[in-house]
Motif scaffolding. Structure first.
Motif, PDB file in Angstrom:
ATOM      1  N   LEU A  92       0.844  -1.244   0.061  1.00 32.52           N
ATOM      2  CA  LEU A  92      -0.126  -0.046   0.110  1.00 32.52           C
ATOM      3  C   LEU A  92       0.964   1.341   0.112  1.00 32.52           C
ATOM      4  O   LEU A  92       1.840   1.207   0.357  1.00 32.52           O
ATOM      5  N   SER A  93       0.301   2.274  -0.654  1.00 36.43           N
ATOM      6  CA  SER A  93       1.119   3.659  -0.626  1.00 36.43           C
ATOM      7  C   SER A  93       0.457   4.745  -0.024  1.00 36.43           C
ATOM      8  O   SER A  93      -1.013   4.624  -0.293  1.00 36.43           O
ATOM      9  N   TYR A  94       1.081   5.734   0.457  1.00 35.33           N
ATOM     10  CA  TYR A  94       0.536   6.790   1.236  1.00 35.33           C
ATOM     11  C   TYR A  94       1.189   8.060   0.841  1.00 35.33           C
ATOM     12  O   TYR A  94       2.524   8.116   1.221  1.00 35.33           O
ATOM     13  N   ARG A  95       0.732   9.025   0.236  1.00 38.26           N
ATOM     14  CA  ARG A  95       1.213  10.261  -0.052  1.00 38.26           C
ATOM     15  C   ARG A  95       1.043  11.301   1.140  1.00 38.26           C
ATOM     16  O   ARG A  95      -0.077  11.335   1.731  1.00 38.26           O
ATOM     17  N   ILE A  96       2.161  11.580   1.684  1.00 37.68           N
ATOM     18  CA  ILE A  96       2.141  12.739   2.889  1.00 37.68           C
ATOM     19  C   ILE A  96       2.823  13.758   2.544  1.00 37.68           C
ATOM     20  O   ILE A  96       4.239  13.872   1.935  1.00 37.68           O
ATOM     21  N   PRO A 137      -5.467  -0.275   5.038  1.00 37.21           N
ATOM     22  CA  PRO A 137      -5.636  -1.828   5.222  1.00 37.21           C
ATOM     23  C   PRO A 137      -6.821  -2.422   5.594  1.00 37.21           C
ATOM     24  O   PRO A 137      -6.843  -3.344   4.892  1.00 37.21           O
ATOM     25  N   ALA A 138      -7.569  -1.668   6.381  1.00 40.44           N
ATOM     26  CA  ALA A 138      -8.533  -2.399   7.073  1.00 40.44           C
ATOM     27  C   ALA A 138      -9.694  -2.580   5.802  1.00 40.44           C
ATOM     28  O   ALA A 138     -10.278  -3.546   5.481  1.00 40.44           O
ATOM     29  N   ALA A 139      -9.727  -1.355   4.920  1.00 35.57           N
ATOM     30  CA  ALA A 139     -10.401  -1.225   3.943  1.00 35.57           C
ATOM     31  C   ALA A 139     -10.201  -2.154   2.668  1.00 35.57           C
ATOM     32  O   ALA A 139     -10.964  -2.506   2.194  1.00 35.57           O
ATOM     33  N   ALA A 140      -8.963  -2.260   2.646  1.00 41.01           N
ATOM     34  CA  ALA A 140      -8.377  -3.311   1.656  1.00 41.01           C
ATOM     35  C   ALA A 140      -8.605  -4.669   1.794  1.00 41.01           C
ATOM     36  O   ALA A 140      -8.756  -5.565   1.079  1.00 41.01           O
ATOM     37  N   ASN A 170     -14.983   1.924   0.023  1.00 38.88           N
ATOM     38  CA  ASN A 170     -15.056   1.432   1.282  1.00 38.88           C
ATOM     39  C   ASN A 170     -14.790   2.417   2.307  1.00 38.88           C
ATOM     40  O   ASN A 170     -14.832   1.810   3.672  1.00 38.88           O
ATOM     41  N   VAL A 171     -14.453   3.487   2.281  1.00 35.49           N
ATOM     42  CA  VAL A 171     -14.064   4.626   3.369  1.00 35.49           C
ATOM     43  C   VAL A 171     -14.947   5.887   3.172  1.00 35.49           C
ATOM     44  O   VAL A 171     -15.130   6.227   2.227  1.00 35.49           O
TER      45      VAL A 171
END
Length: 270
Positions: A92-96, A137-140, A170-171
């Motif tokens: 998973l990837s997160y732009r921050i 991750p929970a949504a995935a 999902n979110v």
């Protein structure tokens, strides 16, 4: 060899001990906390870190603790030119943008562990959701997420991260103060994931009423080890079964972050 070992001979031994033993890596950014009196060595510290970690493009010096309701620290750039990055963990990837949003790279194992417990179709509440590292991750895993975050910049990044990871359906993200959750939400959840900020243990009591009987709460708190037996007894007295707990790293001398996996029994707040 640690980066402090690499700095021997560059920084005098009588000063080197003041430097923390480790630095954090978030995407291609390294975050280190350099004491004010050692800032003359910033360039040397950045050079050593970037030499050790070839993927690092920016080195930030954390010059303040998390401050304000948005839980954002101040940073100075000591190498590179940006506080923005893409952090990747477990597919998973997160732009921050670290100047606008908080992110803790040290909790990656916990995020994977909790996601492995989530079942498809569950309703999951995630307060203090930040840019989405617990929620996504929970949504995935197939859960339906209600996430609450009061930092508007974090919510914008969170929205982008949902699309980036293809979980936007999902979110549901709510830009609000987590203190308002009991008054805002009129539903029950199968699970709550609560990465509680320091000093906000009262959220367990206020949010647990929204969790179904038999449901789970994953609660993070900051405590010295000697208080854990008393804390377990407290949680059991509140109507929870403590199924699992573990230390998730030190945050200050004698103080650690702990996670408790709690299952809600039939009777709450006896």
């Amino acid at each position: 060899m640690s980066f402090k070992d690499e700095l021997k001979g560059i920084i005098p031994a009588e000063e080197l001990h003041r430097l923390p033993n480790r630095f954090d890596i978030i995407g291609d950014i390294a975050v280190v906390s350099v004491p004010d009196e050692m800032k003359i060595y910033n360039e040397d510290i950045a050079r050593i870190i970037m030499g050790m970690m070839q993927n690092i493009r920016t080195v930030l010096n954390k010059v303040s603790k998390l401050e304000g309701n948005k839980r954002v620290a101040d940073f100075e750039i000591i190498a590179g030119n940006s506080t923005e990055t893409v952090h990747r963990e477990f597919g998973l990837s997160y732009r921050i943008d670290l100047k606008n949003s908080f992110f803790n790279g040290r909790l990656s194992y916990e995020r994977k562990r909790i996601a492995s417990l989530v079942k498809a179709g569950e309703d999951v509440l995630v307060p203090f959701s930040g840019v989405g590292p617990f929620a996504i991750p929970a949504a995935a895993a197939g859960a339906k997420i209600v996430a609450v975050e009061m930092n508007g910049n974090a919510c914008k990044s969170f929205t982008k991260n949902c699309k980036l990871n293809k979980v936007e359906k999902n979110v549901h993200i709510i830009n609000a103060d987590a203190n308002c959750i009991p008054n805002m939400l009129n539903m029950e959840f199968d699970r709550a994931i609560i990465p509680t900020p320091y000093g906000m243990d009262h959220f367990l009591e206020s949010i647990s009423s929204l969790v179904r009987t038999g449901g789970y709460v994953h609660f993070y708190t900051f405590k010295p080890k000697e208080e854990i037996p008393e804390l377990i007894e407290k949680y059991e007295g509140m109507g929870f079964e403590v199924e699992f707990y573990r230390r998730c790293g030190n945050v200050a001398p004698g103080i650690s972050r702990w996670v408790f996996d709690l299952r809600k029994r039939d009777i709450l707040f006896r």
